[in-house]
Design a protein around this motif. Structure first.
Motif, mmCIF file in Angstrom:
data_model
loop_
_atom_site.group_PDB
_atom_site.id
_atom_site.type_symbol
_atom_site.label_atom_id
_atom_site.label_comp_id
_atom_site.label_asym_id
_atom_site.label_seq_id
_atom_site.Cartn_x
_atom_site.Cartn_y
_atom_site.Cartn_z
ATOM 1 N N THR A 90 51.468 41.524 37.093
ATOM 2 C CA THR A 90 49.833 41.491 36.796
ATOM 3 C C THR A 90 48.910 40.695 35.504
ATOM 4 O OG1 THR A 90 50.401 43.655 37.608
ATOM 5 C CG2 THR A 90 48.109 43.291 37.833
ATOM 6 N N VAL A 91 49.611 41.604 34.053
ATOM 7 C CA VAL A 91 48.711 41.061 33.957
ATOM 8 C C VAL A 91 48.452 39.439 33.138
ATOM 9 C CG1 VAL A 91 48.659 41.085 30.701
ATOM 10 C CG2 VAL A 91 49.330 42.986 32.229
ATOM 11 N N ALA A 92 49.144 38.701 33.361
ATOM 12 C CA ALA A 92 49.442 37.159 33.250
ATOM 13 C C ALA A 92 48.590 36.643 34.608
ATOM 14 C CB ALA A 92 50.432 36.580 33.088
ATOM 15 N N TYR A 141 54.592 39.563 47.215
ATOM 16 C CA TYR A 141 53.281 39.918 47.674
ATOM 17 C C TYR A 141 51.976 39.047 47.096
ATOM 18 C CZ TYR A 141 49.001 41.017 50.300
ATOM 19 O OH TYR A 141 48.022 41.647 51.511
ATOM 20 N N LEU A 142 52.166 39.679 45.489
ATOM 21 C CA LEU A 142 50.742 40.101 44.607
ATOM 22 C C LEU A 142 50.571 38.190 44.326
ATOM 23 C CD1 LEU A 142 48.896 41.315 42.453
ATOM 24 C CD2 LEU A 142 50.450 40.636 40.821
ATOM 25 N N PHE A 143 51.755 37.680 44.368
ATOM 26 C CA PHE A 143 51.734 35.874 43.875
ATOM 27 C C PHE A 143 51.389 35.235 44.492
ATOM 28 C CE2 PHE A 143 54.267 36.275 39.582
ATOM 29 C CZ PHE A 143 52.898 36.612 38.452
ATOM 30 N N ALA A 144 52.435 35.638 45.966
ATOM 31 C CA ALA A 144 51.882 34.374 47.221
ATOM 32 C C ALA A 144 50.676 34.864 46.811
ATOM 33 C CB ALA A 144 52.777 35.748 48.289
ATOM 34 N N MET A 145 49.935 35.686 47.456
ATOM 35 C CA MET A 145 48.619 36.318 48.089
ATOM 36 C C MET A 145 47.394 35.575 47.543
ATOM 37 S SD MET A 145 46.592 39.340 48.487
ATOM 38 C CE MET A 145 46.428 39.563 46.761
ATOM 39 N N LEU A 205 50.514 27.633 53.913
ATOM 40 C CA LEU A 205 51.133 28.051 53.263
ATOM 41 C C LEU A 205 51.892 29.478 52.540
ATOM 42 C CD1 LEU A 205 49.676 25.142 50.165
ATOM 43 C CD2 LEU A 205 52.261 25.336 50.828
ATOM 44 N N GLN A 206 51.760 30.159 53.646
ATOM 45 C CA GLN A 206 51.378 31.936 53.203
ATOM 46 C C GLN A 206 53.468 32.034 53.714
ATOM 47 O OE1 GLN A 206 48.362 33.608 55.630
ATOM 48 N NE2 GLN A 206 47.012 33.650 53.417
ATOM 49 N N THR A 207 53.439 32.889 52.489
ATOM 50 C CA THR A 207 55.121 33.437 52.639
ATOM 51 C C THR A 207 54.500 34.523 54.003
ATOM 52 O OG1 THR A 207 54.253 35.128 50.567
ATOM 53 C CG2 THR A 207 55.495 32.930 50.597
ATOM 54 N N LEU A 208 55.954 34.812 53.748
ATOM 55 C CA LEU A 208 55.979 36.306 54.938
ATOM 56 C C LEU A 208 55.194 37.636 55.122
ATOM 57 C CD1 LEU A 208 59.301 36.540 56.813
ATOM 58 C CD2 LEU A 208 57.389 36.264 57.559
ATOM 59 N N PRO A 209 55.121 37.976 53.794
ATOM 60 C CA PRO A 209 54.481 39.029 53.409
ATOM 61 C C PRO A 209 53.443 39.420 53.794
ATOM 62 C CG PRO A 209 56.132 38.712 51.370
ATOM 63 C CD PRO A 209 56.179 37.593 52.145
#
Lengths: 367, 286
Positions: free
Chosen positions: B130-132, B221-225, B233-237
């Motif tokens: 999250t920090v990065a 979820y975080l990076f994918a979103m 290009l979206q992943t399942l979550p």
């Protein structure tokens, strides 16, 4: 065929030196056994010869070529490890063929060499098994097979039998002796701490202690003419008895010695060896002790039995001698009957005494 | 006489043992139900209509028609699964290979100051993703990787290397050195020792690492979103949340979509369960 020469080999880990200048000449086709207590440096020297350890200083020469910086696989050396070190995910065939495949040997030749080695070692039936499906003895044979297929100039064995049970050890030892006979030109170096292996297999034995060679010689030489107290006590089982004493009278060619147990004897001594009053040690092998009925006058010892160990064909008697704290061991025939606390008289032939000076070196007066 | 005195004691011990076993089995069964029932409920609701879901949510479906599943599949799940598979497989291969090679170096090389490098690699475990996020977004935009598969593959690989290296290193420390030395005597180079001796022997822990990575990358979820936009290009979550937003009222399709998204991971886990447990037990246990 390979002559091997070690010249002032030293090995140190940081500031800690484990090999202190080893000099040794090994002729082509010789079977040399390194023996010594744990931590004496025998395995380190073997690994240095193999190239698995770097040599700190000195020269390792194989067939007149300095090998210190040559890669292990280019030295013409094969090694059999104590743990067998078989690749568990490969079959016996693949284990034996691995080195040849790496070297890019043609497939047909690999096949032929592996099958020939398997035949010699009676492994032909197991070529497609994995090591986990083999017994300890079979695994050891695969490890030897893996070494054979590379046609090495020098064969190294690092305590190859120590993981086997007693019966299998005898069998495999005989196999190794036969293997040596079938490869008369291959130089073999064998590390063990088992004296029986050393005595039965070796052309020459090298005794190590604390990173130094104590003595090099044939098994009989080491047994009969130990160069110092360490070798005297290391070779032979049970170990040689050591009695302390001193020189009480020194003439030009002989010395009269008095042992702490009260027995005195005279021995011929070379000029310059042993001085009057010098402390000495006298070694007597348990098997050189002879019982007598109390009539002997020369080298007549008396003692009492503290413990009797029955080993079947022989018995080992632990004796208490007057004024001696350590037990004195002797071997006696299995038929005789001995009892604890029984008094006993024995003697030793003069030529079976091993006399060592105050610094522990053999004095060969009688030899 | 003696036997008679001991008999009631033995009976009591037997009774306690049986009672303990019954308690344990009851506890584990309850735990299994707590974990499995929601999944089963989700899959069953995928076969119902909306009316059935609201009318009797815990009843069995009236029929097992796959219309909802087909509908979910056609409404983007297919694309999301494809993206997830690409990102997961790509990052799993990269992570495991890089980590295995790193672990090999950390366990087998004579690198001076090795504990320092071990510390650096394992120190990555402390780094919070999250920090990065903000610098990473800028970096990915500058590199032209934003909204590509590579953005996720690189990030998943980078953030999983420390943990995966930690597991593989622990396993490699337990492999006998004699095998490496035997391979050296056989003339193998470092590369050949790694590929032909060490890596095959690490199979159990590699499988465990792949499964752990798949679980992470599949559900991340975080990076994918943040690093992807656009349905292709979206992943399942992320895709599932879009479906939920789009079909918020059609719960049957949403349940079917969720079941489809969970299915590959469940199958993968059960297929490789044997290696997974063995690898973790042998690796972490040392």
């Amino acid at each position: 065929m390979a002559d091997l020469s070690l010249r002032n080999i030293r090995k140190a880990y940081a500031d800690f030196e484990v090999l202190h200048g080893i000099d040794l000449e090994i002729s082509s086709g010789e079977f040399i056994v390194f023996v010594g207590p744990s931590g004496c440096g025998k395995s380190t020297l073997l690994r240095s010869i193999a190239g698995l350890e770097t040599i700190t200083s000195g020269d390792l020469i194989i067939d007149n070529e300095r090998m210190n910086a040559v890669a292990p696989s280019k030295r013409g050396i094969s090694m059999v490890f104590q743990s067998y070190a078989l690749y568990p995910h490969m079959t016996v065939f693949e284990n034996m063929a691995f080195g040849l495949r790496i070297a890019g040997t043609p497939k047909s030749e690999i096949d032929e060499r592996v099958r020939r080695a398997a035949e010699i070692l009676q492994l032909d039936k197991y070529l497609h098994r994995q090591p986990k499906a083999l017994s300890g003895g079979q695994r050891q044979r695969v490890a030897i097979g893996r070494a054979i297929v590379r046609n090495p100039r020098v064969f190294l064995f690092d305590e190859p039998l120590s993981n086997l049970d007693a019966a299998l050890r005898v069998g495999t030892r005989i196999e190794i002796a036969k293997l040596k006979r079938s490869m008369p030109d291959t130089t073999m170096i064998y590390v063990t701490h088992d004296q029986v292996e050393a005595m039965t297999l070796a052309d020459r034995i090298v005794v190590f202690n604390d990173g130094r060679i104590e003595q090099v010689g044939t098994p009989t030489d080491l047994y009969r003419k130990p160069a110092n107290l360490f070798v005297a006590q290391f070779i032979g089982s049970p170990a040689m008895n050591i009695l302390k004493g001193k020189v009480v009278e020194r003439s030009k060619t002989s010395a009269r010695c008095l042992l702490d147990c009260g027995v005195s004897f005279e021995t011929e001594v070379e000029p310059g060896r042993l001085s009057q009053g010098e402390a000495i040690s006298v070694g007597i092998r348990p098997e050189d002790v002879e019982l007598h009925d109390g009539t002997a006058t020369d080298l007549a010892f008396t003692g009492s039995i503290d413990l009797v160990e029955h080993l079947g064909e022989v018995q080992i008697l632990y004796l208490d001698l007057p004024d001696i704290r350590e037990k004195f061991l002797m071997k006696a025939g299995g038929q005789s009957t001995f009892e604890r606390m029984q008094g006993i008289c024995f003697t030793v032939r003069r030529q079976n005494l091993h006399i060592f000076d105050s610094s522990g070196n053999a004095v060969r007066g009688e030899r | 006489m003696n036997g008679a005195r001991h008999a009631p004691e033995a009976e009591r011990t037997d009774f306690l043992a049986v009672l303990a076993k019954v308690c344990l089995v009851t506890f584990l069964t309850s735990l299994g139900i707590v974990v499995l029932y929601p999944l089963l409920w989700m899959a069953l609701n995928g076969f119902k209509t909306n009316a059935e879901i609201f009318g009797n949510p815990f009843a069995l479906p009236s029929g097992f028609g796959v219309a909802n599943y087909i509908s979910a599949w056609n409404q983007g799940i297919r694309n999301y699964i494809a993206t997830s598979v690409i990102v997961t497989v790509g990052s799993a291969i990269c992570t495991v290979l890089i980590s295995a090679w790193t672990a090999y170096g950390l366990t087998r090389s004579k690198l001076p100051g090795k504990p320092f490098f071990v510390g650096i690699v394992l120190g990555g475990l402390m780094l919070s993703p999250t920090v990065a996020v903000i610098p990473l977004v800028r970096m990915m935009q500058d590199l032209g990787l934003y909204n590509t598969y590579w953005a996720l593959i690189i990030l998943y690989t980078a953030f999983r290397i420390p943990f995966t290296t930690f597991l593989i290193r622990a396993y490699m420390l337990g492999l006998p050195r004699d095998l490496d030395e035997a391979a050296i005597m056989d003339g193998a180079s470092e590369r050949q020792i790694f590929w032909k001796v060490t890596l095959p022997l690490c199979k159990p822990i590699l499988v465990s690492c792949v499964i752990l990575h798949v679980l992470f990358a599949w559900n991340e979820y975080l990076f994918a979103m943040i690093f992807t936009s656009g349905a292709d290009l979206q992943t399942l979550p992320v895709g599932l949340t879009s479906i939920m937003a789009k079909h918020g009222t059609n719960y049957a399709v949403v349940f079917a979509a969720m079941t489809l998204s969970a299915l590959p991971i469940v199958i993968t886990f059960f297929a490789a369960q044997r290696f997974f447990i063995r690898g973790l037990a042998e690796g972490i246990g040392k």
